[in-house]
Design a protein around this motif. Structure first.
Motif, PDB file in Angstrom:
ATOM      1  N   ALA A   2       7.454   6.844  -6.056  1.00 13.06           N
ATOM      2  CA  ALA A   2       7.048   6.280  -7.342  1.00 13.06           C
ATOM      3  C   ALA A   2       5.699   6.836  -7.793  1.00 13.06           C
ATOM      4  N   TYR A  36       3.896   1.641  -1.130  1.00  8.27           N
ATOM      5  CA  TYR A  36       4.543   1.899  -2.418  1.00  8.27           C
ATOM      6  C   TYR A  36       3.555   2.517  -3.409  1.00  8.27           C
ATOM      7  N   LEU A  37       2.325   2.020  -3.354  1.00  6.69           N
ATOM      8  CA  LEU A  37       1.318   2.531  -4.286  1.00  6.69           C
ATOM      9  C   LEU A  37       0.979   3.995  -4.015  1.00  6.69           C
ATOM     10  N   PHE A  38       0.865   4.331  -2.725  1.00  7.73           N
ATOM     11  CA  PHE A  38       0.283   5.635  -2.404  1.00  7.73           C
ATOM     12  C   PHE A  38       1.197   6.577  -1.637  1.00  7.73           C
ATOM     13  N   GLU A  39       2.331   6.084  -1.127  1.00  5.23           N
ATOM     14  CA  GLU A  39       3.148   6.953  -0.273  1.00  5.23           C
ATOM     15  C   GLU A  39       4.629   6.873  -0.608  1.00  5.23           C
ATOM     16  N   SER A  40       4.951   6.644  -1.830  1.00  2.00           N
ATOM     17  CA  SER A  40       6.361   6.516  -2.178  1.00  2.00           C
ATOM     18  C   SER A  40       6.710   7.542  -3.253  1.00  2.00           C
ATOM     19  N   TRP A  61       0.841  -1.194   0.000  1.00  2.00           N
ATOM     20  CA  TRP A  61       0.000   0.000   0.000  1.00  2.00           C
ATOM     21  C   TRP A  61       0.878   1.247   0.000  1.00  2.00           C
ATOM     22  N   PHE A 115      -2.662   9.361  -2.340  1.00  2.00           N
ATOM     23  CA  PHE A 115      -2.795  10.232  -1.170  1.00  2.00           C
ATOM     24  C   PHE A 115      -1.882  11.443  -1.261  1.00  2.00           C
ATOM     25  N   TYR A 116      -1.595  11.894  -2.451  1.00  2.00           N
ATOM     26  CA  TYR A 116      -0.709  13.048  -2.555  1.00  2.00           C
ATOM     27  C   TYR A 116      -1.567  14.304  -2.478  1.00  2.00           C
ATOM     28  N   ASN A 148       8.573  13.363  -5.940  1.00  2.00           N
ATOM     29  CA  ASN A 148       8.252  13.079  -7.333  1.00  2.00           C
ATOM     30  C   ASN A 148       8.021  14.395  -8.063  1.00  2.00           C
ATOM     31  N   HIS A 180       3.409  15.761  -4.751  1.00  2.00           N
ATOM     32  CA  HIS A 180       3.797  14.349  -4.627  1.00  2.00           C
ATOM     33  C   HIS A 180       5.241  14.357  -4.148  1.00  2.00           C
TER      34      HIS A 180
END
Lengths: 341, 185
Positions: free
Chosen positions: A245, A239-243, A237, B39-40, B73, B70
């Protein structure tokens, strides 16, 4: 209620920064339209940097952050993760005509120079996986570039794509025939074998075959290996939303590069004699994407003196051998680095 | 065929005339939390004007400026105009959808950017911005709170494209949670 609301707001605003994917130094290389992220983590004080070169082409290194093998190595060494031009979470507007091997080698050289500049010339060990094995090899065949590197670690690498493709075809068709013999998914395997028969001059540019490789467990040998966040951090989770990337960018970049950057004709074998660095060749026993005989072929082709090169077969592992046996991989890499640092 | 066309045009004009009788001086402004790509966090400032309206349907033109962040990013700032429709589902609840075009400027976030020249010399580069054409599709639900100065709350998933991005069209997604307030009746 008010407190909960404030906590939710706080989470939305700051949770991203607290993600383990955001640990370490973070910066960018800007080059010819590409803006490529670089992450440096682990024990930087060691002065030894393991530079991971990701696969693809078009894949990502950021998704490898947090892998058990790198977590283990980061206790003693620093690790470098770099998303290549037009790949992973790289941004900008890199022109399609720069999706070629010389340009990727030039970019890699710039990242090496940047690491040397920022971290006072550490000892760098390149760790190239799959396509990263091809890129790392192409980088090292030049003596001037090779002088910047302390050692070469090729993991299931694509230094000889024509041979790799033919052995991969053999792997999948042999597996498929065995499945049909055991009457397991016979319909599917008849279809797959029919597909390969339809394309006798098959190359890995034909993207349909990636699904077939997966069916043959060519990437991950152990089908029971759960794709949980611990083993596969990119499935988490966080990696999908808080990384760092950007998942949609990752998918779009991969889809773009894999179609436009044709590597199936690249064979670096004749130039590999120019590589005289200490070299460790790590390979999954059941790698069906770039099968194990390529490991011995790399060993023979490298110009390194025999006492300074070795092949380590990772038993019961396929193309992502460093996922399937992180302990053996980390121990082998550590022993190699300690010997040649 | 011609007769049918005339009838259709007549019905449309009649509908528009009836619709215009329902408060056309309708401006709404608002703010929303924008959750970009997961969640950004970000926000938008919104403006909407009703062009046509009847009891069941509203035709809208809207504009918004926004930003998101983000971490490690990119950060983005954008400007967008939209045309949309609101369909009444119940007394206060609406389904709405918008088509938009806009301009998005993204900036590298969270780390220094470096340039390495051909001789290996290294220099920091200032903030690198990337301009993008930004078409968008948005749809969602809105709720008009009863009362004199009517307040509207809405939730709208937003799909947009950043063009160009590595010579492709990058599809992105976001979620808007916001409120609008009517300026004039």
């Amino acid at each position: 209620m008010k407190r909960i609301f404030i906590l939710i707001c706080f989470y939305f605003l700051f949770a991203c920064k607290d993600s383990p994917f955001n640990e370490g130094d973070f910066f960018y290389l800007v080059s010819k339209g590409a803006q490529m992220p670089i992450v440096v983590r682990g024990n930087k004080a060691s002065g030894i940097f393991i530079f991971f070169i990701h696969g693809g082409p078009g894949g990502t290194s950021l998704g490898k952050i947090g892998l058990p093998v790198f977590n283990a190595l980061e206790k003693n060494y620093a690790t470098v993760f770099w998303d290549q031009r037009g790949s992973g979470s790289s941004q900008g507007n890199s022109p399609d005509d720069l999706l070629n091997l010389p340009q990727f080698v030039e970019d890699l050289d710039k990242v090496v120079d940047l690491i040397n500049y920022k971290y006072n010339n550490p000892e760098i060990f390149l760790f190239g996986h799959s396509w990263g094995g091809c890129l790392g090899t192409a980088y090292l065949v030049d003596a001037e570039r090779q002088a910047k590197i302390k050692g070469w670690i090729e993991v299931d690498g694509a230094h000889n794509n024509p041979l790799g493709d033919s052995l991969s075809l053999q792997f999948v068709t042999t597996y498929g025939a065995a499945q049909i013999g055991m009457n397991q998914n016979a319909g599917l395997w008849n279809y797959i074998l029919g597909w390969y028969a339809q394309y006798p001059d098959y190359t890995s540019n034909q993207l349909e075959q990636y699904a077939f490789l997966d069916d043959a467990h060519a990437y991950i040998h152990d089908p029971s290996l759960k794709r949980d966040p611990k083993t596969f951090p990119e499935y988490s989770w966080q990696y999908l939303f808080e990384s760092p990337a950007d998942i949609t960018a990752e998918l779009s970049n991969y889809s773009n590069v894999i179609r436009k950057f044709i590597i199936s004709g690249i064979d670096l074998t004749p130039q590999m004699k120019n590589i005289t660095l200490p070299s460790l060749i790590l390979w999954g026993q059941y790698d069906g994407v770039i099968p194990f005989p390529l490991a011995q072929q790399a060993f023979n082709a490298l110009g390194t003196i025999p006492s300074q090169k070795s092949v380590v077969m990772v038993p019961d592992a396929a193309h992502f051998s460093f996922y399937e046996d992180p302990v053996l991989t980390a121990n082998s890499v550590t022993a190699f680095i300690e010997k040649y640092r | 065929m011609q007769t049918r066309l005339v009838v259709v045009l007549f019905l449309l004009i009649s509908e528009a005339t009836i619709a215009q009788q329902d408060s056309l001086n309708y401006h709404r402004v608002g703010i929303s939390y924008l959750s970009q790509g997961g969640f950004y966090p970000g926000f938008t400032l919104n403006y909407e004007k009703k062009l046509l309206s009847n009891g069941a349907l509203q035709l809208l033109v809207a504009g918004k400026v926004g930003a998101y962040f983000h971490y490690h990013n990119n950060s983005g700032v954008f400007l967008m105009i939209q045309s949309g429709q609101r369909f009444r589902l119940s007394k206060h609840l609406y389904f709405e959808h918008f088509l938009g075009v806009g301009f998005l400027e993204t900036f590298l976030n969270g780390g220094d950017a470096y340039y390495v020249n051909a001789s290996g010399q290294i220099q920091k580069v200032s903030i690198v911005g990337n301009p993008h054409f930004m078409p968008s599709i948005s749809f969602g639900l809105s709720y008009d709170f009863p009362g004199k100065n009517r307040l509207t709350a809405f939730v709208r998933p937003l799909i947009y494209w950043a063009i160009p991005f590595n010579e492709i069209s990058l599809v992105q997604y976001a979620l808007e949670l916001g409120t609008l307030i009517k300026l004039r009746k």
